[in-house]
Design a protein around this motif. Structure first.
Motif, PDB file in Angstrom:
ATOM      1  N   SER A 192       0.834  -1.209   0.000  1.00 54.74           N
ATOM      2  CA  SER A 192       0.000   0.000   0.000  1.00 54.74           C
ATOM      3  C   SER A 192       0.866   1.256   0.000  1.00 54.74           C
ATOM      4  CB  SER A 192      -0.923   0.009   1.221  1.00 54.74           C
ATOM      5  OG  SER A 192      -0.175   0.250   2.397  1.00 54.74           O
ATOM      6  N   MET A 193       0.280   2.360  -0.443  1.00 57.07           N
ATOM      7  CA  MET A 193       0.986   3.641  -0.405  1.00 57.07           C
ATOM      8  C   MET A 193       1.272   4.026   1.051  1.00 57.07           C
ATOM      9  SD  MET A 193       2.069   5.863  -2.680  1.00 57.07           S
ATOM     10  CE  MET A 193       0.969   6.210  -4.053  1.00 57.07           C
ATOM     11  N   GLN A 194       0.299   3.736   1.935  1.00 59.14           N
ATOM     12  CA  GLN A 194       0.493   4.074   3.342  1.00 59.14           C
ATOM     13  C   GLN A 194       1.704   3.349   3.910  1.00 59.14           C
ATOM     14  OE1 GLN A 194      -1.145   6.575   4.839  1.00 59.14           O
ATOM     15  NE2 GLN A 194       0.444   6.259   6.382  1.00 59.14           N
ATOM     16  N   ASN A 195       1.863   2.096   3.515  1.00 58.51           N
ATOM     17  CA  ASN A 195       3.010   1.325   3.998  1.00 58.51           C
ATOM     18  C   ASN A 195       4.317   1.919   3.479  1.00 58.51           C
ATOM     19  OD1 ASN A 195       4.766  -1.586   3.523  1.00 58.51           O
ATOM     20  ND2 ASN A 195       3.843  -1.228   5.509  1.00 58.51           N
ATOM     21  N   ILE A 196       4.323   2.323   2.205  1.00 56.07           N
ATOM     22  CA  ILE A 196       5.543   2.927   1.641  1.00 56.07           C
ATOM     23  C   ILE A 196       5.863   4.223   2.388  1.00 56.07           C
ATOM     24  CG2 ILE A 196       6.599   3.903  -0.458  1.00 56.07           C
ATOM     25  CD1 ILE A 196       4.859   1.905  -2.082  1.00 56.07           C
ATOM     26  N   ARG A 197       4.827   5.005   2.689  1.00 60.95           N
ATOM     27  CA  ARG A 197       5.036   6.245   3.462  1.00 60.95           C
ATOM     28  C   ARG A 197       5.608   5.934   4.846  1.00 60.95           C
ATOM     29  NH1 ARG A 197      -0.977   8.483   2.288  1.00 60.95           N
ATOM     30  NH2 ARG A 197      -0.609   9.534   0.288  1.00 60.95           N
ATOM     31  N   ASP A 198       5.044   4.917   5.509  1.00 61.45           N
ATOM     32  CA  ASP A 198       5.499   4.578   6.869  1.00 61.45           C
ATOM     33  C   ASP A 198       6.949   4.090   6.858  1.00 61.45           C
ATOM     34  OD1 ASP A 198       3.016   5.255   7.808  1.00 61.45           O
ATOM     35  OD2 ASP A 198       2.260   3.195   7.917  1.00 61.45           O
ATOM     36  N   VAL A 199       7.261   3.255   5.859  1.00 65.69           N
ATOM     37  CA  VAL A 199       8.632   2.744   5.755  1.00 65.69           C
ATOM     38  C   VAL A 199       9.583   3.914   5.474  1.00 65.69           C
ATOM     39  CG1 VAL A 199      10.173   1.311   4.347  1.00 65.69           C
ATOM     40  CG2 VAL A 199       7.946   0.415   5.057  1.00 65.69           C
ATOM     41  N   LYS A 200       9.140   4.813   4.599  1.00 64.41           N
ATOM     42  CA  LYS A 200       9.963   5.981   4.264  1.00 64.41           C
ATOM     43  C   LYS A 200      10.263   6.817   5.521  1.00 64.41           C
ATOM     44  CE  LYS A 200      11.974   9.168   1.867  1.00 64.41           C
ATOM     45  NZ  LYS A 200      13.335   8.883   1.351  1.00 64.41           N
ATOM     46  N   CYS A 215       9.786  -3.938 -10.568  1.00 68.45           N
ATOM     47  CA  CYS A 215       9.412  -4.830 -11.688  1.00 68.45           C
ATOM     48  C   CYS A 215       7.927  -4.758 -12.047  1.00 68.45           C
ATOM     49  CB  CYS A 215       9.759  -6.267 -11.343  1.00 68.45           C
ATOM     50  SG  CYS A 215      11.530  -6.535 -11.270  1.00 68.45           S
ATOM     51  N   ARG A 216       7.073  -4.645 -11.017  1.00 70.05           N
ATOM     52  CA  ARG A 216       5.622  -4.646 -11.273  1.00 70.05           C
ATOM     53  C   ARG A 216       4.986  -3.371 -10.702  1.00 70.05           C
ATOM     54  NH1 ARG A 216       7.559  -9.574 -10.355  1.00 70.05           N
ATOM     55  NH2 ARG A 216       7.293 -11.105 -12.020  1.00 70.05           N
ATOM     56  N   PHE A 217       5.624  -2.242 -10.981  1.00 72.09           N
ATOM     57  CA  PHE A 217       5.160  -0.967 -10.414  1.00 72.09           C
ATOM     58  C   PHE A 217       3.758  -0.604 -10.893  1.00 72.09           C
ATOM     59  CE2 PHE A 217       5.084   2.292 -13.745  1.00 72.09           C
ATOM     60  CZ  PHE A 217       5.686   1.614 -14.798  1.00 72.09           C
ATOM     61  N   ALA A 218       3.416  -0.961 -12.140  1.00 68.98           N
ATOM     62  CA  ALA A 218       2.103  -0.564 -12.670  1.00 68.98           C
ATOM     63  C   ALA A 218       1.005  -1.431 -12.058  1.00 68.98           C
ATOM     64  CB  ALA A 218       2.087  -0.667 -14.191  1.00 68.98           C
ATOM     65  N   GLU A 219       1.263  -2.729 -11.937  1.00 65.44           N
ATOM     66  CA  GLU A 219       0.286  -3.612 -11.289  1.00 65.44           C
ATOM     67  C   GLU A 219       0.073  -3.158  -9.841  1.00 65.44           C
ATOM     68  OE1 GLU A 219       1.785  -7.635 -11.990  1.00 65.44           O
ATOM     69  OE2 GLU A 219       1.482  -7.420 -14.144  1.00 65.44           O
ATOM     70  N   ASN A 220       1.154  -2.806  -9.157  1.00 62.79           N
ATOM     71  CA  ASN A 220       1.022  -2.340  -7.770  1.00 62.79           C
ATOM     72  C   ASN A 220       0.230  -1.028  -7.699  1.00 62.79           C
ATOM     73  OD1 ASN A 220       2.260  -3.223  -4.979  1.00 62.79           O
ATOM     74  ND2 ASN A 220       2.254  -0.990  -4.998  1.00 62.79           N
ATOM     75  N   SER A 221       0.510  -0.131  -8.640  1.00 57.44           N
ATOM     76  CA  SER A 221      -0.201   1.158  -8.648  1.00 57.44           C
ATOM     77  C   SER A 221      -1.701   0.949  -8.841  1.00 57.44           C
ATOM     78  CB  SER A 221       0.330   2.054  -9.775  1.00 57.44           C
ATOM     79  OG  SER A 221       1.685   2.334  -9.562  1.00 57.44           O
ATOM     80  N   TYR A 222      -2.032  -0.009  -9.714  1.00 57.99           N
ATOM     81  CA  TYR A 222      -3.458  -0.259  -9.963  1.00 57.99           C
ATOM     82  C   TYR A 222      -4.136  -0.842  -8.713  1.00 57.99           C
ATOM     83  CZ  TYR A 222      -7.775  -1.479 -12.300  1.00 57.99           C
ATOM     84  OH  TYR A 222      -9.107  -1.566 -12.650  1.00 57.99           O
ATOM     85  N   PHE A 223      -3.452  -1.730  -8.018  1.00 59.48           N
ATOM     86  CA  PHE A 223      -4.007  -2.254  -6.760  1.00 59.48           C
ATOM     87  C   PHE A 223      -4.238  -1.116  -5.756  1.00 59.48           C
ATOM     88  CE2 PHE A 223      -2.285  -6.640  -7.767  1.00 59.48           C
ATOM     89  CZ  PHE A 223      -3.485  -7.306  -7.621  1.00 59.48           C
ATOM     90  N   ILE A 224      -3.310  -0.179  -5.705  1.00 60.92           N
ATOM     91  CA  ILE A 224      -3.480   0.971  -4.802  1.00 60.92           C
ATOM     92  C   ILE A 224      -4.734   1.742  -5.209  1.00 60.92           C
ATOM     93  CG2 ILE A 224      -2.513   3.250  -4.206  1.00 60.92           C
ATOM     94  CD1 ILE A 224       0.266   1.913  -4.131  1.00 60.92           C
ATOM     95  N   LYS A 225      -4.920   1.928  -6.478  1.00 58.12           N
ATOM     96  CA  LYS A 225      -6.083   2.666  -6.972  1.00 58.12           C
ATOM     97  C   LYS A 225      -7.392   1.991  -6.564  1.00 58.12           C
ATOM     98  CE  LYS A 225      -8.255   4.290 -11.229  1.00 58.12           C
ATOM     99  NZ  LYS A 225      -8.273   5.751 -11.139  1.00 58.12           N
ATOM    100  N   ILE A 226      -7.448   0.667  -6.704  1.00 59.95           N
ATOM    101  CA  ILE A 226      -8.731   0.001  -6.433  1.00 59.95           C
ATOM    102  C   ILE A 226      -8.911  -0.406  -4.968  1.00 59.95           C
ATOM    103  CG2 ILE A 226      -9.115  -0.746  -8.821  1.00 59.95           C
ATOM    104  CD1 ILE A 226      -8.152  -3.525  -8.080  1.00 59.95           C
ATOM    105  N   ARG A 227      -7.824  -0.449  -4.196  1.00 64.31           N
ATOM    106  CA  ARG A 227      -7.973  -0.933  -2.817  1.00 64.31           C
ATOM    107  C   ARG A 227      -7.695   0.119  -1.742  1.00 64.31           C
ATOM    108  NH1 ARG A 227      -5.273  -6.989  -3.179  1.00 64.31           N
ATOM    109  NH2 ARG A 227      -6.726  -7.766  -4.756  1.00 64.31           N
ATOM    110  N   GLU A 228      -7.106   1.246  -2.113  1.00 65.66           N
ATOM    111  CA  GLU A 228      -6.764   2.249  -1.101  1.00 65.66           C
ATOM    112  C   GLU A 228      -7.587   3.500  -1.408  1.00 65.66           C
ATOM    113  OE1 GLU A 228      -2.521   2.332  -0.768  1.00 65.66           O
ATOM    114  OE2 GLU A 228      -2.536   3.473   1.097  1.00 65.66           O
ATOM    115  N   LYS A 229      -8.590   3.721  -0.589  1.00 66.42           N
ATOM    116  CA  LYS A 229      -9.627   4.719  -0.832  1.00 66.42           C
ATOM    117  C   LYS A 229      -9.127   6.051  -1.379  1.00 66.42           C
ATOM    118  CE  LYS A 229     -14.118   5.037   1.249  1.00 66.42           C
ATOM    119  NZ  LYS A 229     -14.803   4.533   2.401  1.00 66.42           N
ATOM    120  N   GLU A 230      -8.115   6.580  -0.707  1.00 66.71           N
ATOM    121  CA  GLU A 230      -7.561   7.889  -1.049  1.00 66.71           C
ATOM    122  C   GLU A 230      -7.182   8.015  -2.536  1.00 66.71           C
ATOM    123  OE1 GLU A 230      -4.040   8.469   1.370  1.00 66.71           O
ATOM    124  OE2 GLU A 230      -3.398  10.146   0.109  1.00 66.71           O
TER     125      GLU A 230
END
Ligand SMILES: *Cc1c(COP(=O)(O)O)cnc(C)c1O
Length: 456
Positions: A192-200, A215-230
């Motif tokens: 999640s983006m929140q996790n990346i922020r927390d780790v950062k 390697c799979r940045f676009a697939e990850n970005s799409y999951f963030i779009k559909i699963r992370e409300k913000e």
């Protein structure tokens, strides 16, 4: 409404069909190892999603206009600009594969006594860290370790464990934290983006650079779009840009989300580190404007990196994995949940409870899927990760999984329907499947060349 393949097919490759008798002979000859089967003897090849994508007509056109100049080629500048636009990182260093990028990075920042922390390091990444003398440490969130419990972001890093680890070992001994998106070894599960922020935040507080294995940045970005409300209303390029904004650098294999058959890169912000990388690059890969790639590859990668962020494509991509997973769940087949971004993982331990780990249930299932339907998959279990104790007894892997990796833009819905039918048929006949014994194994990475036989 059915989500359709967002492309038409202009060029096709025929599939060679085999009978069950032929496959029995082929499997025996290959000693029950899918890596030893000829690709022509496979009906549906789900061995890997790496380098197996179908390129678009635009990418093939790019192949023709690739500029093969040794230095300063046009194709390099297109490649560089594309990656700068996506990542916001000013420095772009091409390599011939992802592992070549890793080799360069970890030769420089690794070394004895150092620790590289991660959600989960991919196997080539871990190997390159260990070859440098450093140690790779996986700090995956607890729910990521339980295959059949669904959660939206099972690829997340365990932030508390990260803080404790830094306290224990000292930030000075941790030259880098690497987040793998999506988490390949952990089932293609997103971060999640929140996790990346927390780790950062934790990394910044201790002066530890954060890198992304992209390697799979676009697939990850799409999951963030559909699963992370913000992020529901954000575009994929916007999400990717925010993800990369937290990173000091990244490595990527273009054989995944760039739809290319070969290639990779390092992107960075730090000029001093880049200088060291380029010095190594010239010895091992080539001049900094081609880095082990032909100009045509650079061109195809640049085009692929833009195409992969198309939301119709990503919707189809993520949905096709989910579609197969749903069909298997409905038939009672034990699979890793929820569906990941690039592959379906069958829990072979639960699928074949009558076969103990010492008889490689994952590999036995791989063999059964090939025999039944000519499907090639790969074991991720005790054949791949098992070790021997001092008494020569097998210490099994934590899980016995079979991975069905779906190549990008290659198979249609009817291929996937066929795959589900074959798996369900094998599941219904599972009591007949027998365990396997190894007859030959190499001292390292044995799964690639091991020979096995059925235990009667
Ligand atoms: C494939 C992969 C790599 C290595 O890339 P290659 O191009 O195969 O060398 C590194 N990390 C992850 C997450 C991968 O999936």
């Amino acid at each position: 409404m059915t989500i359709i393949e967002p492309f038409r097919i202009k060029s096709v490759e025929p599939i060679t069909f085999t009978t069950r008798e032929q496959r029995t002979a082929i499997l025996n000859k290959a000693a029950y190892n899918p890596f030893l089967i000829k690709a022509d003897d496979v009906i549906i090849d789900l061995l890997t999603d790496s380098g197996t994508s179908a390129m678009s007509s635009a990418q093939w056109a790019g192949i023709m206009i690739g500029d093969e100049s040794y230095a300063g080629s046009n194709s390099f500048f297109n490649f560089e600009k594309t990656i700068q636009d996506i990542t916001g990182m000013p420095i772009v260093i091409p390599t011939h594969q992802g592992r070549a990028a890793e080799k360069i990075l970890f030769s420089i920042i690794g070394g004895k006594g150092k620790f590289i922390v991660s959600n989960t390091l991919f196997d080539t990444t871990r190997a390159n860290i260990e070859v440098s003398g450093a140690e790779g440490v996986d700090l995956l969130c607890p729910v990521g370790k339980v295959p059949q419990v669904p959660a939206p972001f099972k690829g997340n890093m365990d932030v508390t464990a990260l803080e404790l680890f830094i306290k224990e070992k000292g930030a000075a001994n941790i030259p880098l934290c690497m987040i793998t998106v999506t988490n390949n070894s952990g089932g293609g599960q997103p971060v999640s983006m929140q996790n990346i922020r927390d780790v950062k935040r934790v990394c910044s507080a201790h002066g530890i650079p954060l890198f992304i294995d992209a390697c799979r940045f676009a697939e990850n970005s799409y999951f963030i779009k559909i699963r992370e409300k913000e992020f529901a209303d954000k575009s994929v390029p916007e999400i990717a840009a925010e993800m990369f904004s937290y990173a000091d650098g990244c490595t990527m294999s273009a054989k995944k989300d760039a739809f290319a058959n070969i290639g990779g890169f390092i992107a960075l912000r730090d000029e001093a580190l880049a200088l060291k990388c380029r010095n190594l690059l010239i010895i091992t890969e080539g001049f900094p404007t081609y880095g082990g790639l032909a100009g045509r590859d650079l061109e195809a990668i640049a085009i692929g990196l833009r195409e992969v962020m198309d939301e119709h494509y990503l919707q189809y991509r993520i949905r096709s994995i989910e579609y197969l997973t749903e069909k298997l769940i409905a038939a009672g087949v034990p699979v890793m949940q929820p569906a990941g971004g690039h592959a379906v993982y069958i829990d072979a331990k639960a699928f074949l409870p009558h076969i103990p780990s010492q008889q490689y249930p994952g590999q036995a299932l791989v063999a059964a899927l090939y025999l039944e339907g000519g499907i090639r998959s790969v074991e991720i279990g005790s054949l791949m990760f098992g070790k021997y104790d001092e008494g020569g007894h097998l210490v099994p892997a934590m899980m016995e999984l079979v991975r069905l990796a779906i190549p990008r833009r290659v198979y249609t819905q009817s291929h996937i329907d066929y795959v589900s039918e074959v798996i369900i048929k094998v599941f219904n006949d599972r009591e007949q499947i027998k365990g396997l014994a190894i007859t030959y194994e190499a001292p390292t990475l044995r799964h690639f060349t091991a020979r096995l036989m059925e235990i009667s």
